[in-house]
Design a protein around this motif. Sequence first.
Motif, short mmCIF file in Angstrom:
data_model
loop_
_atom_site.label_atom_id
_atom_site.label_comp_id
_atom_site.label_asym_id
_atom_site.label_seq_id
_atom_site.Cartn_x
_atom_site.Cartn_y
_atom_site.Cartn_z
N PHE A 57 -9.83 -20.56 -79.16
CA PHE A 57 -9.36 -19.37 -79.87
C PHE A 57 -7.87 -19.44 -80.22
CE2 PHE A 57 -12.44 -18.38 -76.52
CZ PHE A 57 -13.52 -17.99 -77.28
N ARG A 58 -7.19 -20.47 -79.77
CA ARG A 58 -5.74 -20.51 -79.91
C ARG A 58 -5.30 -21.20 -81.20
NH1 ARG A 58 -4.64 -21.95 -74.97
NH2 ARG A 58 -5.07 -24.15 -75.42
N MET A 59 -5.48 -22.49 -81.30
CA MET A 59 -4.98 -23.24 -82.45
C MET A 59 -5.86 -23.13 -83.70
SD MET A 59 -2.16 -24.11 -81.29
CE MET A 59 -1.56 -24.97 -82.75
N PRO A 60 -7.20 -23.00 -83.59
CA PRO A 60 -7.99 -22.89 -84.82
C PRO A 60 -7.56 -21.74 -85.73
CG PRO A 60 -9.42 -23.48 -83.00
CD PRO A 60 -8.07 -23.20 -82.41
N VAL A 61 -7.37 -20.55 -85.17
CA VAL A 61 -6.96 -19.43 -86.01
C VAL A 61 -5.54 -19.62 -86.52
CG1 VAL A 61 -6.12 -17.99 -84.10
CG2 VAL A 61 -6.94 -16.91 -86.20
N PHE A 62 -4.68 -20.24 -85.71
CA PHE A 62 -3.31 -20.53 -86.13
C PHE A 62 -3.32 -21.45 -87.35
CE2 PHE A 62 1.10 -21.36 -84.00
CZ PHE A 62 1.70 -20.66 -85.02
N PHE A 63 -4.14 -22.49 -87.31
CA PHE A 63 -4.19 -23.42 -88.43
C PHE A 63 -4.90 -22.83 -89.64
CE2 PHE A 63 -3.21 -26.87 -85.35
CZ PHE A 63 -2.14 -27.41 -86.05
N PHE A 64 -5.92 -22.00 -89.42
CA PHE A 64 -6.57 -21.36 -90.55
C PHE A 64 -5.58 -20.48 -91.31
CE2 PHE A 64 -8.65 -17.81 -92.60
CZ PHE A 64 -9.67 -18.42 -93.31
N ILE A 65 -4.81 -19.67 -90.57
CA ILE A 65 -3.82 -18.81 -91.20
C ILE A 65 -2.74 -19.64 -91.89
CG2 ILE A 65 -2.00 -17.11 -90.76
CD1 ILE A 65 -4.80 -15.95 -90.69
N SER A 66 -2.32 -20.73 -91.23
CA SER A 66 -1.30 -21.61 -91.84
C SER A 66 -1.81 -22.20 -93.15
CB SER A 66 -0.93 -22.74 -90.86
OG SER A 66 -0.37 -22.23 -89.67
N GLY A 67 -3.08 -22.60 -93.16
CA GLY A 67 -3.67 -23.13 -94.39
C GLY A 67 -3.80 -22.06 -95.46
N TYR A 68 -4.26 -20.89 -95.07
CA TYR A 68 -4.42 -19.79 -96.03
C TYR A 68 -3.10 -19.45 -96.72
CZ TYR A 68 -4.69 -14.97 -97.66
OH TYR A 68 -4.58 -13.83 -98.42
N LEU A 69 -2.01 -19.44 -95.95
CA LEU A 69 -0.72 -19.03 -96.49
C LEU A 69 -0.14 -20.04 -97.48
CD1 LEU A 69 0.92 -17.49 -93.29
CD2 LEU A 69 0.01 -16.27 -95.28
N ILE A 70 -0.66 -21.27 -97.52
CA ILE A 70 -0.15 -22.24 -98.51
C ILE A 70 -1.22 -22.54 -99.58
CG2 ILE A 70 1.56 -23.30 -96.99
CD1 ILE A 70 -1.70 -25.10 -97.67
N HIS A 71 -2.23 -21.67 -99.68
CA HIS A 71 -3.29 -21.86 -100.68
C HIS A 71 -2.71 -22.02 -102.08
CE1 HIS A 71 -7.12 -21.30 -102.77
NE2 HIS A 71 -6.51 -20.41 -103.52
#
Length: 357
Positions: A57-71
């Motif tokens: 629950f820690r890094m997956p959501v962090f990376f998803f949000i990081s990816g979304y923000l540079i879409h």
Amino acid sequence: MKNKQLWINHIKGLCICLVVIYHSVITFYPHLTTLPPGLTQYVAKSWIYLNLYLAPFRMPVFFFISGYLIHRYIEQVKWQACIDKRIWNIFYVLVLWGVLQWLGITLINQWLAPDMVRNPASNAAYSETLMQFAASMAKASTSLWYLYALVVYFLVFKALRAFKVPVLIALLGINVAISFMPLPWWGMNSVVRNMFYYGLGAWFGPQLLAWMKDFSFRQHPLICVLVVIGSLALYLVNVPVVISVVSIFVIMKIFYTLDNWRESRPEAFLNIVGSNTIAIYTTHRIVIEALSLFTIARISQGQLSSQVVLGILLIYPFVSLAICTLIGLGFRKLSATLFGDMFFSPPAKLVPAAPAR
């Protein structure tokens, strides 16, 4: 940042808090070898196990949000315009703080724990030579592997954006395979494992967020129950990718719902932390090393009563989080005020110049 996006920033804040707590736990509780049997050992082991269970629950959501923000950068912005903000800026911070962590943690260990044996290959911060440091950084064996991943991920997903579905399917397979056949370097193992979540956000984040906003748990109770049972079953057989994707969806839904109920505020704690993730991420590992070694020494030498020790064991990760957050925010402000923010942004003269138009 517009208010409608603050709830996403709050998720970033939650993620960096979980990262700090993770490092606080692994640098403290496993090294308390003198604890007597009983409640103190139980509390220490409970924190260690809780840390392990939080992994999906820690890094997956962090990376998803990081990816979304540079879409937008992935889909619309040309390569040259991405070099500064998305590649060079992060690479600069990675190298600078890699060196600062190495020097800082080396000095802290020599001061507080000169007799403690460290494996120099386990982390770039424990390197004994420049070559060891360079090799560990190249293999992502560094506490800064998140920044390493951001640079690699951006290059990969911008270059392969014409092949979204087959690439994500391949990365999903790699994610599952690496659970059973991990790479020899823990940092690279983490980089490869989390690539799927970043790609999901970078390529399909807007569509998934739109679907999440319209989805109702009450209208699909049976589907939700089956997904939870299935993801838990796969997690128990060492396939955490499904429960990680479910956690991304659930966490976003919770924060989005709370934002609709009560609009997120810029001065909220999670928003402030989420706006300064890089500052907290880069500085916290040095602070944690000093704090953990100092506290371990006091406990091991019997300088504290059993009641005080128990109290420390119960709240140590939260105290560590508070200290790391305050120091990270304070150092970012100091960097911006006195040094032109050079500790978190490349000096202007070092930034590659864009070609004349």
